[in-house]
Design a protein around this motif. Structure first.
Motif, PDB file in Angstrom:
ATOM      1  N   ARG A 146      20.904  30.262 -14.443  1.00 16.26           N
ATOM      2  CA  ARG A 146      21.680  31.459 -14.754  1.00 16.26           C
ATOM      3  C   ARG A 146      22.763  31.139 -15.788  1.00 16.26           C
ATOM      4  O   ARG A 146      22.964  31.874 -16.752  1.00 16.26           O
ATOM      5  N   GLN A 147      23.431  30.011 -15.568  1.00 19.24           N
ATOM      6  CA  GLN A 147      24.475  29.604 -16.529  1.00 19.24           C
ATOM      7  C   GLN A 147      23.903  29.361 -17.920  1.00 19.24           C
ATOM      8  O   GLN A 147      24.549  29.646 -18.926  1.00 19.24           O
ATOM      9  N   ASP A 148      22.697  28.807 -17.973  1.00 17.26           N
ATOM     10  CA  ASP A 148      22.092  28.473 -19.267  1.00 17.26           C
ATOM     11  C   ASP A 148      21.221  29.597 -19.827  1.00 17.26           C
ATOM     12  O   ASP A 148      20.555  29.410 -20.849  1.00 17.26           O
ATOM     13  N   ASN A 149      21.206  30.744 -19.133  1.00 18.19           N
ATOM     14  CA  ASN A 149      20.403  31.887 -19.577  1.00 18.19           C
ATOM     15  C   ASN A 149      18.922  31.533 -19.777  1.00 18.19           C
ATOM     16  O   ASN A 149      18.334  31.788 -20.821  1.00 18.19           O
ATOM     17  N   VAL A 150      18.343  30.874 -18.766  1.00 13.87           N
ATOM     18  CA  VAL A 150      16.891  30.638 -18.765  1.00 13.87           C
ATOM     19  C   VAL A 150      16.323  31.116 -17.428  1.00 13.87           C
ATOM     20  O   VAL A 150      17.046  31.187 -16.432  1.00 13.87           O
ATOM     21  N   TRP A 151      15.053  31.434 -17.406  1.00 18.30           N
ATOM     22  CA  TRP A 151      14.390  31.856 -16.183  1.00 18.30           C
ATOM     23  C   TRP A 151      14.143  30.645 -15.295  1.00 18.30           C
ATOM     24  O   TRP A 151      13.815  29.568 -15.793  1.00 18.30           O
ATOM     25  N   ALA A 152      14.291  30.830 -13.978  1.00 19.59           N
ATOM     26  CA  ALA A 152      14.064  29.735 -13.025  1.00 19.59           C
ATOM     27  C   ALA A 152      12.748  29.971 -12.277  1.00 19.59           C
ATOM     28  O   ALA A 152      12.584  30.997 -11.624  1.00 19.59           O
ATOM     29  N   PHE A 153      11.844  29.021 -12.409  1.00 19.87           N
ATOM     30  CA  PHE A 153      10.535  29.146 -11.767  1.00 19.87           C
ATOM     31  C   PHE A 153      10.142  27.844 -11.072  1.00 19.87           C
ATOM     32  O   PHE A 153      10.640  26.771 -11.403  1.00 19.87           O
ATOM     33  N   TYR A 154       9.254  27.965 -10.100  1.00 23.24           N
ATOM     34  CA  TYR A 154       8.560  26.802  -9.555  1.00 23.24           C
ATOM     35  C   TYR A 154       7.196  26.696 -10.208  1.00 23.24           C
ATOM     36  O   TYR A 154       6.586  27.713 -10.552  1.00 23.24           O
ATOM     37  N   CYS A 155       6.734  25.463 -10.390  1.00 20.21           N
ATOM     38  CA  CYS A 155       5.359  25.237 -10.812  1.00 20.21           C
ATOM     39  C   CYS A 155       4.688  24.464  -9.685  1.00 20.21           C
ATOM     40  O   CYS A 155       5.019  23.300  -9.435  1.00 20.21           O
ATOM     41  N   PHE A 156       3.812  25.132  -8.967  1.00 21.12           N
ATOM     42  CA  PHE A 156       3.128  24.511  -7.835  1.00 21.12           C
ATOM     43  C   PHE A 156       1.807  23.905  -8.298  1.00 21.12           C
ATOM     44  O   PHE A 156       1.020  24.565  -8.980  1.00 21.12           O
ATOM     45  N   TYR A 157       1.594  22.651  -7.927  1.00 22.40           N
ATOM     46  CA  TYR A 157       0.307  22.003  -8.195  1.00 22.40           C
ATOM     47  C   TYR A 157      -0.539  22.132  -6.940  1.00 22.40           C
ATOM     48  O   TYR A 157      -0.189  21.595  -5.888  1.00 22.40           O
ATOM     49  N   ASN A 158      -1.644  22.862  -7.069  1.00 21.83           N
ATOM     50  CA  ASN A 158      -2.470  23.210  -5.909  1.00 21.83           C
ATOM     51  C   ASN A 158      -3.880  22.664  -6.029  1.00 21.83           C
ATOM     52  O   ASN A 158      -4.380  22.453  -7.133  1.00 21.83           O
ATOM     53  N   GLY A 159      -4.521  22.547  -4.889  1.00 22.25           N
ATOM     54  CA  GLY A 159      -5.939  22.232  -4.843  1.00 22.25           C
ATOM     55  C   GLY A 159      -6.354  22.101  -3.399  1.00 22.25           C
ATOM     56  O   GLY A 159      -5.618  21.508  -2.607  1.00 22.25           O
ATOM     57  N   TRP A 160      -7.449  22.732  -3.045  1.00 21.37           N
ATOM     58  CA  TRP A 160      -7.985  22.564  -1.695  1.00 21.37           C
ATOM     59  C   TRP A 160      -9.474  22.806  -1.730  1.00 21.37           C
ATOM     60  O   TRP A 160      -9.993  23.412  -2.666  1.00 21.37           O
ATOM     61  N   ASP A 161     -10.119  22.327  -0.714  1.00 16.04           N
ATOM     62  CA  ASP A 161     -11.554  22.433  -0.612  1.00 16.04           C
ATOM     63  C   ASP A 161     -11.869  23.666   0.217  1.00 16.04           C
ATOM     64  O   ASP A 161     -11.880  23.601   1.437  1.00 16.04           O
ATOM     65  N   GLY A 162     -12.083  24.784  -0.434  1.00 16.57           N
ATOM     66  CA  GLY A 162     -12.349  26.017   0.307  1.00 16.57           C
ATOM     67  C   GLY A 162     -11.960  27.213  -0.521  1.00 16.57           C
ATOM     68  O   GLY A 162     -11.477  27.061  -1.643  1.00 16.57           O
ATOM     69  N   PRO A 163     -12.174  28.408   0.030  1.00 17.94           N
ATOM     70  CA  PRO A 163     -11.922  29.625  -0.738  1.00 17.94           C
ATOM     71  C   PRO A 163     -10.443  30.018  -0.740  1.00 17.94           C
ATOM     72  O   PRO A 163      -9.606  29.349  -0.124  1.00 17.94           O
TER      73      PRO A 163
END
Ligand SMILES: [Zn+2]
Length: 302
Positions: A127-144
């Motif tokens: 917020r102070q730096d005027n940028v958007w804050a996001f998470y980047c999740f690394y995912n993977g699983w065996d299934g639908p």
């Protein structure tokens, strides 16, 4: 000196290439996380980030990646930052904290830095730096795709599958595109703050407001931004996404922490020019001063 010479490729080609590369890297990430542990070759979060950003730099000509010295644990809660735009249209800044899926949950989400939650620092500093804050999740699983979890990339809420040959119910995203899935930090924080003291929330709690990272540029059914890559279009996507994700996350949270108020950067994350430390690196100077992340990625749409 800028590493990439100006090129003649049209914008449509540019944006498609970046998004395709991002989808490829997401599929590789999915594979690493699913297959790695079975083979006794588990990848760490940082290795995945390094690999993906190195490949992005190598494969997408309009993308430049700059790595900075790490002297101490970053106090801005971030692993990497994306700057999308050009000198003529301005720049949109998005700051990411990466988390890898481990046994059905993101084990390090509650990580504390100097006594504060990492996501709290991420949101405050963004917020102070005027940028958007996001998470980047690394995912993977065996299934639908898990039952009962909404797919926000799809207007009809159809299930993403592996098959992009035309038989997939959802044409907007394939399952493995979620190998690198991004989610608004305010929604993650609100949801996590309501986590039971014992036991972690399952990955599904965050997947319900995650999108493939390629979707900042396009989804699989449309060339969302292809006609003219536009900062306002990405900014409006981010704004709608953050608002829609924060509301239900707050409702279902037992916490009274108002992360909704820090969800958006004050000026929509838009900057007339790149931050000085990044400008300095782009012209070959050593590290400039400033609150910089470990890695900065420039998507030059000019
Ligand atoms: Zn769909």
């Amino acid at each position: 000196m800028p590493r990439n010479a100006p090129h003649e490729l049209n914008a449509d080609k540019n944006v498609t290439t970046v998004a395709d590369t991002l989808d490829d890297l997401a599929a590789q990430t999915w594979h690493k996380i699913t297959v790695g542990p079975l083979r006794g070759l588990t990848f760490g979060e940082e290795s995945i980030t390094d690999h993906n950003l190195f490949e992005l730099d190598r494969l997408a000509p309009e993308v430049e990646v700059y790595k900075f010295d790490k002297s101490e644990e970053p106090t801005n809660g971030a692993d990497f930052e994306w700057w999308i735009g050009s000198s003529s249209i301005g720049w949109l800044g998005i700051r990411f904290q990466a988390k890898k899926l481990d046994d059905g949950s993101y084990a390090q989400l509650g990580h504390r830095v100097r006594g504060q939650r990492q996501y709290h620092l991420l949101l405050e500093q963004a917020r102070q730096d005027n940028v958007w804050a996001f998470y980047c999740f690394y995912n993977g699983w065996d299934g639908p795709w898990p039952d009962g979890v909404p797919n926000i990339t799809c207007p009809r809420n159809l299930t993403p599958t592996w098959d992009q040959a035309g038989t997939s119910p959802c044409t907007h995203a394939a399952l493995q595109d979620f190998g690198c899935a991004i989610a608004p930090a305010a929604a993650v924080a609100s949801r996590h703050a309501g986590e039971p003291r014992k036991g972690r929330l399952a990955m599904e709690e965050y997947l319900q407001f995650s999108r493939p990272w390629s979707h900042l540029f396009r989804d699989r059914s449309s060339r969302l931004l292809s006609a003219s890559p536009s900062i306002p279009i990405i900014e409006s996507l981010l704004g709608d996404w953050v608002l829609s994700a924060v509301r239900p996350a707050q409702n279902s949270s037992m916490s009274d922490t108002p992360y909704g108020q820090t969800a958006m950067p004050p000026e929509q994350g838009i900057h007339a020019s790149l931050p000085p430390w990044l400008q300095a690196r782009r012209v070959g100077a050593s590290n400039g001063e400033g609150n910089r992340p470990s890695v900065a990625v420039v998507f030059d749409l000019s």
